[in-house]
Design a protein around this motif. Structure first.
Motif, PDB file in Angstrom:
ATOM      1  N   VAL A  69       0.840  -1.208   0.000  1.00  0.00           N
ATOM      2  CA  VAL A  69       0.000   0.000   0.000  1.00  0.00           C
ATOM      3  C   VAL A  69       0.868   1.248   0.000  1.00  0.00           C
ATOM      4  O   VAL A  69       0.548   2.245  -0.670  1.00  0.00           O
ATOM      5  N   THR A  75       0.573   3.946  -2.841  1.00  0.00           N
ATOM      6  CA  THR A  75       0.219   5.309  -2.457  1.00  0.00           C
ATOM      7  C   THR A  75       1.131   6.318  -3.136  1.00  0.00           C
ATOM      8  O   THR A  75       0.676   7.366  -3.627  1.00  0.00           O
ATOM      9  N   GLN A  78       0.071   6.648  -6.580  1.00  0.00           N
ATOM     10  CA  GLN A  78      -1.173   7.409  -6.641  1.00  0.00           C
ATOM     11  C   GLN A  78      -0.894   8.908  -6.505  1.00  0.00           C
ATOM     12  O   GLN A  78      -1.489   9.741  -7.196  1.00  0.00           O
ATOM     13  N   GLU A 134      -9.314   7.677  -7.021  1.00  0.00           N
ATOM     14  CA  GLU A 134     -10.437   6.970  -6.401  1.00  0.00           C
ATOM     15  C   GLU A 134     -10.173   5.473  -6.200  1.00  0.00           C
ATOM     16  O   GLU A 134     -10.988   4.764  -5.599  1.00  0.00           O
ATOM     17  N   ASP A 142      -9.148   2.093  -4.652  1.00  0.00           N
ATOM     18  CA  ASP A 142      -8.920   1.581  -3.298  1.00  0.00           C
ATOM     19  C   ASP A 142      -7.692   0.676  -3.316  1.00  0.00           C
ATOM     20  O   ASP A 142      -7.700  -0.396  -3.924  1.00  0.00           O
ATOM     21  N   GLU A 198      -6.083  -1.027  -0.925  1.00  0.00           N
ATOM     22  CA  GLU A 198      -6.162  -2.303  -0.215  1.00  0.00           C
ATOM     23  C   GLU A 198      -6.769  -3.380  -1.126  1.00  0.00           C
ATOM     24  O   GLU A 198      -6.354  -4.546  -1.097  1.00  0.00           O
ATOM     25  N   THR A 199      -7.744  -2.972  -1.932  1.00  0.00           N
ATOM     26  CA  THR A 199      -8.360  -3.919  -2.866  1.00  0.00           C
ATOM     27  C   THR A 199      -7.375  -4.332  -3.950  1.00  0.00           C
ATOM     28  O   THR A 199      -7.373  -5.490  -4.390  1.00  0.00           O
TER      29      THR A 199
END
Length: 209
Positions: A143, A147, A150, A158, A160, A162-163
């Motif tokens: 993550v 991140t 991102q 938008e 997710d 974790e998914t």
């Protein structure tokens, strides 16, 4: 046996004087790793590890609540560097590299991690160690890297993250534990490609505003 990436340690020799705790721990983890990779998690006992490492069995009881917890500690210590997450600035390249490394590790030692996962179902201490020191830490590393991607616009805001972790690594674990399809580098490449490109046809109801 597949030799570990961790530095090997010779069994401790009996002798006078107090031995450093780190030397005892290193000898123990090395012996546990050898047994784990040779015979599997269910064959690993405190008696076998103590005899191979040349350490006191009581020391093992003091440091690890169960043989399963020791097995996990040995596994994670051995492959910690292998499972490190790269950051080249290209999230597609980094995901592909890390997932291929993970697939390769599972192909070499998948029975070990599958055995640990299975043993954790009936060993609360092992389950706690697996969750706290492996699963949650591995997810956090992934993550964290996602991140950063991102933040620089390589992944939509938008999404997710974790998914995303579940989609990629969960798929690898699925093929490891339920092997209806082979676990291959090509599979890892396609996982990343499908994820980054998306699977819905442009203009389809799923992508309509």
């Amino acid at each position: 046996m597949e030799r570990s990436e961790a530095e090997a340690a010779e069994p401790l020799k009996p002798g006078r004087g107090r031995r450093r705790a780190e030397d005892v721990r290193r000898a123990t983890l090395t012996a546990a790793t050898e047994l784990l990779l040779d015979e599997g998690v269910h064959a690993l006992t405190f008696s076998k590890v103590a005899a191979r490492a040349g350490v006191s069995k009581m020391t093992l009881y003091k440091w690890w609540p169960t043989p399963g917890a020791l097995a996990f500690d040995a596994y994670f210590d051995t492959f910690r560097e292998t499972l490190a997450f790269p950051d080249t600035g290209d999230i597609g390249r980094d995901l592909t590299t890390q997932l291929n490394t993970f697939v390769n590790l599972m192909n070499r030692n998948g029975t070990v991690i599958a055995g640990i996962i299975g043993a954790a179902q009936g060993d609360a201490d092992l389950a706690e160690a697996l969750s706290t020191h492996y699963v949650l830490q591995r997810r956090a590393l992934a993550v964290e890297r996602l991140t950063r991607a991102q933040q620089v616009g390589q992944i939509r805001e938008e999404v997710d993250l974790e998914t995303v972790v579940d989609q990629l690594w969960g798929a690898v674990y699925h093929r490891l534990l339920l092997p209806a399809q082979p676990l291959t580098p090509d599979f890892a490449d396609r996982l990343v490609a499908n994820l980054l490109q998306g699977i819905a046809t442009p203009g389809s109801p799923d992508t309509a505003p």
